[in-house]
Design an enzyme around this catalytic site. Sequence first.
Site, PDB file in Angstrom:
ATOM      1  N   GLY A 119      24.556  18.433  40.576  1.00 48.62           N
ATOM      2  CA  GLY A 119      23.958  17.496  41.540  1.00 48.62           C
ATOM      3  C   GLY A 119      22.520  17.139  41.194  1.00 48.62           C
ATOM      4  CE  LYS A 175      20.905   8.750  52.780  1.00 50.77           C
ATOM      5  NZ  LYS A 175      21.746   9.433  51.808  1.00 50.77           N
ATOM      6  CG  ASN A 230      37.079  14.567  54.451  1.00 56.43           C
ATOM      7  OD1 ASN A 230      36.194  15.243  53.905  1.00 56.43           O
ATOM      8  ND2 ASN A 230      36.951  14.104  55.678  1.00 56.43           N
ATOM      9  NE  ARG A 231      35.729  20.063  57.942  1.00 53.47           N
ATOM     10  CZ  ARG A 231      34.540  20.547  58.240  1.00 53.47           C
ATOM     11  NH1 ARG A 231      34.337  21.848  58.177  1.00 53.47           N
ATOM     12  NH2 ARG A 231      33.539  19.754  58.576  1.00 53.47           N
ATOM     13  N   GLY A 254      28.785  10.432  53.641  1.00 55.46           N
ATOM     14  CA  GLY A 254      27.937   9.424  52.997  1.00 55.46           C
ATOM     15  C   GLY A 254      27.940   9.516  51.479  1.00 55.46           C
ATOM     16  CG  ASP A 279      22.745   8.558  48.073  1.00 55.03           C
ATOM     17  OD1 ASP A 279      21.710   9.074  47.629  1.00 55.03           O
ATOM     18  OD2 ASP A 279      23.007   8.473  49.286  1.00 55.03           O
TER      19      ASP A 279
END
Length: 283
Positions: free
Chosen positions: A247, A70, A153-154, A132, A106
Amino acid sequence: MTSFLSGLTGSFSQSAAENPTVAIMEAGYAARNLDVRYINCEVAPEKLSDAVSGAIAMGWLGFNCSLPHKEAILQYLDELAPSAKLIGAVNTVVITEGRLVGENTDGQGFVEALKKIGDPQGTRTVIFGAGGAARAIAIELALAGAQKITIVNRSLERGEKLAQHVDSQTETDCSFAPWTPGFVIPDDSTLVVNATSLGFYPHHEETLDVDFSTFREGSIVADVVPNPPMTRWLQAAEEAGCIPLTGIGMLVNQALVNARLWTGETLDAAVMHRALNNALGLP
Ligand code: NDP
């Protein structure tokens, strides 16, 4: 006169065998009687250049590039669509007279799926994840007029970097929040998105470390994970009175956008949805 020369599209990735997109695209083309094929190709990173030259030489209409291409694909492109430029990654290439234009569909697939149940404009969104998928969704939501985005986010560094990027490059107010245990969803959220890989089959028992009692009734809760479609995350959201967005919708809508870019035609979403369910062995 009958032509025996089909239009060619496809995908370059590694590992290609697990990618169900070919089933969706071929069903969509066939249902519209389009003489276009979609070929799923296993392409190693060191062969990407050859694959791109091959596609140009054979007059392909375009191709998808999935992991790990990508970002590597950028060096072969003549032009980048605005959102692909902001996202910094490309999953769809359109070839016109040998000229390659990179798109990122996406996030467009996500926003198109969202539009069927709600308006992205003015949303106050929480996105879990900073990879992404999260990046594409955050940028596309911002371009669609989201009022506010919170990235959770982690890994701190990746989350902060994404929030800063969206905040500085778009009109949307975007900030980072650390993922504390039993994360409390901000009261005013209208859209909450799992853009991590948590819950993907066969790890479908896993889910996000979030206080599910803080889901707000009537808000939209989305998942990027397409298999299983109703993840534990979405089940918990539905039980709390939220509107779930699977999704699958993102995947099918992304395929619709790709086909439109390559052929100018709008395929039948219901046919593609059924083909995906069949391919994944879902009812
Ligand atoms: P990346 O590898 O780029 O990012 C993965 C993200 O998930 C990171 O934010 C990572 O956090 C987080 N994560 C992974 N494991 C955990 C965990 N155990 N706990 C907390 N956070 C975790 O992947 P992508 O963004 O490309 O893909 C994410 C998902 O989206 C995949 O399941 C993919 O299949 C799906 N997807 C679906 C699409 C669709 O059309 N439905 C399209 C594209 C992707 P950290 O930064 O801390 O590592």
